[in-house]
Design an enzyme around this catalytic site. Structure first.
Site, short mmCIF file in Angstrom:
data_model
loop_
_atom_site.label_atom_id
_atom_site.label_comp_id
_atom_site.label_asym_id
_atom_site.label_seq_id
_atom_site.Cartn_x
_atom_site.Cartn_y
_atom_site.Cartn_z
N GLY A 9 0.82 -1.21 0.00
CA GLY A 9 0.00 0.00 0.00
C GLY A 9 0.86 1.26 0.00
O GLY A 9 0.59 2.21 0.74
N ARG A 34 -1.68 -1.49 -6.17
CA ARG A 34 -2.27 -1.81 -7.48
C ARG A 34 -1.95 -0.75 -8.53
O ARG A 34 -1.80 -1.06 -9.70
CB ARG A 34 -3.79 -1.93 -7.35
CG ARG A 34 -4.25 -3.16 -6.61
CD ARG A 34 -5.71 -3.06 -6.27
NE ARG A 34 -5.96 -1.91 -5.40
CZ ARG A 34 -7.13 -1.56 -4.90
NH1 ARG A 34 -8.20 -2.26 -5.20
NH2 ARG A 34 -7.25 -0.52 -4.10
N ARG A 35 -1.85 0.52 -8.14
CA ARG A 35 -1.71 1.60 -9.14
C ARG A 35 -0.25 1.76 -9.56
O ARG A 35 0.54 2.44 -8.90
CB ARG A 35 -2.28 2.91 -8.56
CG ARG A 35 -3.80 2.89 -8.49
CD ARG A 35 -4.35 4.04 -7.70
NE ARG A 35 -4.11 3.91 -6.28
CZ ARG A 35 -4.52 4.79 -5.36
NH1 ARG A 35 -5.20 5.86 -5.74
NH2 ARG A 35 -4.26 4.59 -4.08
N TYR A 154 -15.41 -3.28 8.88
CA TYR A 154 -14.06 -2.68 8.91
C TYR A 154 -13.44 -2.92 10.29
O TYR A 154 -12.28 -3.33 10.40
CB TYR A 154 -14.11 -1.19 8.58
CG TYR A 154 -12.73 -0.56 8.67
CD1 TYR A 154 -11.73 -0.89 7.76
CD2 TYR A 154 -12.40 0.32 9.71
CE1 TYR A 154 -10.45 -0.35 7.86
CE2 TYR A 154 -11.12 0.85 9.82
CZ TYR A 154 -10.15 0.51 8.89
OH TYR A 154 -8.88 1.03 9.01
N PRO A 184 -3.37 3.54 14.40
CA PRO A 184 -3.72 4.97 14.47
C PRO A 184 -5.22 5.24 14.60
O PRO A 184 -6.05 4.42 14.21
CB PRO A 184 -3.24 5.51 13.11
CG PRO A 184 -2.56 4.37 12.39
CD PRO A 184 -3.08 3.11 13.02
N GLY A 185 -5.52 6.44 15.13
CA GLY A 185 -6.85 7.02 14.99
C GLY A 185 -6.93 7.69 13.63
O GLY A 185 -6.29 7.23 12.67
N VAL A 187 -6.34 9.53 10.41
CA VAL A 187 -5.20 10.06 9.64
C VAL A 187 -5.76 10.59 8.32
O VAL A 187 -6.52 9.89 7.64
CB VAL A 187 -4.18 8.94 9.31
CG1 VAL A 187 -2.89 9.55 8.78
CG2 VAL A 187 -3.90 8.04 10.52
N THR A 189 -5.72 10.87 4.89
CA THR A 189 -5.14 10.23 3.70
C THR A 189 -6.29 10.06 2.68
O THR A 189 -7.32 10.70 2.82
CB THR A 189 -4.57 8.83 4.05
OG1 THR A 189 -5.67 8.02 4.52
CG2 THR A 189 -3.50 8.91 5.14
P1 NDP Z 1 -4.90 5.21 1.63
O1 NDP Z 1 -6.21 4.94 0.98
O2 NDP Z 1 -4.28 6.54 1.42
O3 NDP Z 1 -3.85 4.07 1.26
C1 NDP Z 1 -4.23 2.72 1.19
C2 NDP Z 1 -3.16 1.94 0.45
O4 NDP Z 1 -3.57 0.55 0.42
C3 NDP Z 1 -3.00 2.40 -0.98
O5 NDP Z 1 -1.62 2.45 -1.31
C4 NDP Z 1 -3.68 1.30 -1.79
O6 NDP Z 1 -3.02 1.12 -3.04
C5 NDP Z 1 -3.44 0.07 -0.90
N1 NDP Z 1 -4.40 -0.98 -1.22
C6 NDP Z 1 -5.73 -0.97 -1.02
N2 NDP Z 1 -6.29 -2.09 -1.53
C7 NDP Z 1 -5.27 -2.83 -2.06
C8 NDP Z 1 -5.20 -4.06 -2.75
N3 NDP Z 1 -6.30 -4.80 -3.00
N4 NDP Z 1 -4.00 -4.51 -3.17
C9 NDP Z 1 -2.88 -3.78 -2.92
N5 NDP Z 1 -2.88 -2.59 -2.28
C10 NDP Z 1 -4.07 -2.11 -1.86
O7 NDP Z 1 -5.17 4.98 3.20
P2 NDP Z 1 -4.18 4.97 4.47
O8 NDP Z 1 -2.80 5.31 4.10
O9 NDP Z 1 -4.86 5.75 5.52
O10 NDP Z 1 -4.29 3.43 4.87
C11 NDP Z 1 -3.18 2.61 5.12
C12 NDP Z 1 -3.54 1.65 6.24
O11 NDP Z 1 -3.78 2.39 7.43
C13 NDP Z 1 -4.80 0.82 6.00
O12 NDP Z 1 -4.56 -0.50 6.43
C14 NDP Z 1 -5.84 1.48 6.89
O13 NDP Z 1 -6.84 0.59 7.29
C15 NDP Z 1 -4.97 1.92 8.05
N6 NDP Z 1 -5.49 2.98 8.89
C16 NDP Z 1 -5.86 4.19 8.35
C17 NDP Z 1 -6.34 5.17 9.19
C18 NDP Z 1 -6.82 6.47 8.66
O14 NDP Z 1 -7.56 7.18 9.39
N7 NDP Z 1 -6.44 6.90 7.46
C19 NDP Z 1 -6.43 4.98 10.65
C20 NDP Z 1 -6.02 3.67 11.09
C21 NDP Z 1 -5.56 2.73 10.23
P3 NDP Z 1 -3.76 0.88 -4.44
O15 NDP Z 1 -5.11 1.52 -4.37
O16 NDP Z 1 -2.83 1.51 -5.43
O17 NDP Z 1 -3.81 -0.59 -4.58
C1 8X3 Z 2 -9.29 4.17 10.35
C2 8X3 Z 2 -9.75 4.97 11.49
O1 8X3 Z 2 -11.78 5.50 12.95
O2 8X3 Z 2 -12.07 5.66 10.55
O3 8X3 Z 2 -8.88 2.91 10.74
O4 8X3 Z 2 -11.91 3.53 11.61
S1 8X3 Z 2 -11.46 4.91 11.65
#
Ligand code: NDP
Ligand code: 8X3
Length: 255
Positions: A9, A34-35, A154, A184-185, A187, A189
């Site tokens: 990711g 994927r991208r 989720y 994390p809480g 973020v 993104t």
């Molecule tokens: P983003 O959407 O910015 O990034 C998600 C990443 O996961 C992308 O690079 C995407 O790449 C990749 N991904 C998703 N599906 C697939 C797939 N099927 N195969 C390969 N890669 C995949 O979100 P975040 O950076 O916030 O998320 C990263 C992690 O942090 C996740 O596990 C999320 O659950 C977790 N998280 C996020 C929080 C938030 O509030 N943002 C809080 C807590 C945890 P691509 O689409 O190119 O495949």
């Molecule tokens: C991402 C944070 O609170 O949206 O894991 O589930 S929340």
């Protein structure tokens, strides 16, 4: 000593920020997602004069077990020396009650957040076992500690990440492999844009009225976890924005 990290990711958010930080620390980096266009752009940046990092692209859908298997099996022996695996790829889809949610959304979350993490770990962990060293860092969530209304599946996937982190730590203990979780809480993104299927207005509202965490904040914590001396394992870090006290308890100011 030369070190290699594999980040799933890495095309966005936390994964991309982590790739940049580890590149600045001299790591060789395998970036996955994927991208492919985004992987290429990131590789170009990290290979440039400002970072001079060695980068390998692994464009794949982590839900595809065969593709994950092939990608890891076909790594050159040098790139198979993975010191750190960051299981970061993940997503949320939808925010609906259990009786109305889209089952396809559920499948995508379970297949990515749980099965994808397992596929990658199943291929990389044996490489670490054979070298008797390595570090797996799983990205969990506050959603893996408490459920919130409409978070159902989720949250269940992130509770699974928490359970798997604990299980991996026990299974890999005798091989000297460290296993950590960073949870994390909120973020800021692409996470909420993906959750709301591209509805950026709804996504932007999630981060309004307070200062959410930034992807770089989490990258710094991942770096801290990874850079402890070999005898220290950080089991788990829960990190929140100052304005967030629980999964559903925020202090927000209106405009
Ligand atoms: P983003 O959407 O910015 O990034 C998600 C990443 O996961 C992308 O690079 C995407 O790449 C990749 N991904 C998703 N599906 C697939 C797939 N099927 N195969 C390969 N890669 C995949 O979100 P975040 O950076 O916030 O998320 C990263 C992690 O942090 C996740 O596990 C999320 O659950 C977790 N998280 C996020 C929080 C938030 O509030 N943002 C809080 C807590 C945890 P691509 O689409 O190119 O495949
Ligand atoms: C991402 C944070 O609170 O949206 O894991 O589930 S929340």
């Amino acid at each position: 000593m030369h070190q290699t990290i594999l980040i799933t990711g890495a095309t966005s958010g936390i994964g991309e920020a982590t790739a940049k930080l580890f590149a600045s620390k001299g790591y060789s980096i395998i970036i996955s997602g994927r991208r492919e266009d985004r992987l290429k752009a990131l590789a170009k940046e990290l290979e440039s004069a400002s970072y001079k990092a060695e980068i390998l692209l692994l464009p794949l859908d982590i839900r595809n077990r065969q593709d994950v298997d092939c990608a890891i099996e076909n790594l050159s022996p040098e790139w198979q020396n993975i010191d750190i695996l960051v299981n970061n790829a993940g997503l949320s889809q939808g925010l609906d009650p259990i009786h109305r949610a889209d089952v396809d959304d559920w499948e995508r979350m379970i297949d990515t957040n749980v099965k994808g993490l397992l596929y990658m770990s199943r291929k990389v962990a044996p490489l670490m076992v054979s070298r008797q060293k390595g570090h797996i860092i799983n990205i969990g969530s506050i959603a893996g500690r408490e459920v919130y209304t409409n978070g159902n599946v989720y949250c269940a996937t992130k509770f699974a990440v928490d359970a798997l982190t604990q299980a991996m730590r026990k299974d890999l203990l005798e091989f000297g492999i460290r296993v950590s979780q960073v949870a994390p809480g909120a973020v800021n993104t692409e996470f909420s844009t993906v959750r709301f299927h591209g509805d950026t207005q709804r996504a932007d509202a999630v981060y309004k009225g307070y200062s959410p965490l930034l992807a770089s904040d989490i990258a710094e914590i991942i770096w801290f976890v990874a850079s402890r001396p070999p005898h220290v394992n950080v089991n788990d870090i829960l990190v929140m924005p100052t304005a967030q006290a629980s999964a559903s308890h925020f202090s927000k100011k209106s405009d």
